[in-house]
Design an enzyme around this catalytic site. Sequence first.
Site, PDB file in Angstrom:
ATOM      1  CB  CYS A  98      -1.203   0.050   1.065  1.00  0.00           C
ATOM      2  SG  CYS A  98      -2.188   1.125   0.777  1.00  0.00           S
TER       3      CYS A  98
ATOM      4  CD  GLU B 162      -0.454  -5.516   6.218  1.00  0.00           C
ATOM      5  OE1 GLU B 162      -0.155  -5.988   4.776  1.00  0.00           O
ATOM      6  OE2 GLU B 162      -1.137  -4.263   6.138  1.00  0.00           O
TER       7      GLU B 162
ATOM      8  CG  HIS C  50      -3.241  -3.528   3.444  1.00  0.00           C
ATOM      9  ND1 HIS C  50      -2.539  -3.021   4.061  1.00  0.00           N
ATOM     10  CD2 HIS C  50      -4.532  -2.316   2.842  1.00  0.00           C
ATOM     11  CE1 HIS C  50      -2.586  -1.428   3.765  1.00  0.00           C
ATOM     12  NE2 HIS C  50      -3.064  -1.163   2.777  1.00  0.00           N
TER      13      HIS C  50
END
Lengths: 241, 98
Positions: free
Chosen positions: A86, A204, A202
Site C-alpha cells: 500500500c 497482513e 494488504h
Amino acid sequence: MFGVVVFPGSNCDHDCYHVLKHVLGQPTHFIWHQEESIDPSFKVIVLPGGFSYGDYLRTGAIARFSPVMKAVARFAQNGGIVIGICNGFQILLEARLLPGAMLRNRGLRFICRDVYLRVENTDTVFTNQCASKRVLKIPIAHGEGNYFAPPHVIKELKDNNQIVFRYSGPDGTLDDYNPNGSVENIAGIINKEGNILGMMPHPERASEEILGNTDGLYIFKSLIKAIELHSNTGAVRSVAR
Amino acid sequence: MKAKVYVTLKKGVLDPQGKAVQSGLVHLGFKGIKDVRVGKLIEIELEGLSLEEAQRSLKDMCESLLANTVIEDYHFEIGDAPEKVTERCILSEGKVIA
C-alpha cells in the site's frame, strides 16, 4: 530475519510485525526511518502501509527521502528482498525503485474492502506458494491506488512478466473487477530483477483464522520459502520471467 | 525573491479530481464548461540566489520532489512580487518552452 520499516504515519507496521513474528514465528524487528544502514542479517524488508508524512504533496513523496530509503535502495541493489504494501508500494514508486505512479482512485473515494487478486506470476520470491491457489482474497484500503504508467512501461512490465497481481473476480476474470481504475487492473508489480514487490492490497490483514481469511499467508510463506532456499543454495533471486 | 511553482497532471493522464469538480460545477448550473483539471500551486521564498541560480535550483526541486514527472508537468515563475514577475520560465517534460 524480517525488518519492518517505521515511518512517521505508518499504521500497518505493527500488523506486519505481528503476522511475521507471532503468527509465522519469524525473527522480526522494526527499523526506524532515521536508520542509515540495514544490517546484513535482514533478508526481507517490509515497507508497511499507512500515511507516511501525512501523505503530504503526494503519497510516499516525502518518505522517499527518509535516510532509511537510501539504505533500502542499497539493500535491494545487493539482492535483498523488499516488499512494499500500500503506502509502501507508493513509496517504492516515488523512489523509482519500481516504475509508474499512483493517481487518485477513479471514483475519488477511499476504498476499504476485500478484493480478489489473480496471481499472474508464481515464479517469484513473493508468490512461489501461490501455484495451488491462483486467486487470493485480500483487502485493499487506499485513496490513491490507481496505478499509472506510460504505454511503453506497461509493455515492458508485460514483456518481462513483472505484473504479479491483477484485480479480478473470484473466478479470476478481469472484466468489471477494477476497483480503482488501475491500468491493466494492476494491483502489484515487481522490478526486473524480481527482488522488489509493490502491492496495494494488504496481506497482513488477511493472515489469521480468527480474522476469517488467511490468503495473505501465501505471500509471507512464499518469502519464508525464498529465505530458506537462499540459506540452502545462496540463490536469493527468482528472476522475473 | 519569490517563486511560484505550478504542478499539473500531464495531458492524457486521467484527473479524477478535475472530473469531480467539473461535475460539481455543472450541477451548480454553470454552463459552457468543457474540461477541469486540478493542480497545485507551491510558493517558495528564496534568498541569496541569483536569478540564474534560482532557476536551476527550482528546476532541481521540481524534478526531485515537487513534481512526479511520470504523471505531472510543472512550470514556475520567479518574481519579487506576484504582480511584478521578472522572469517566467516554463518547463514541460524537461524542455524549456518559453
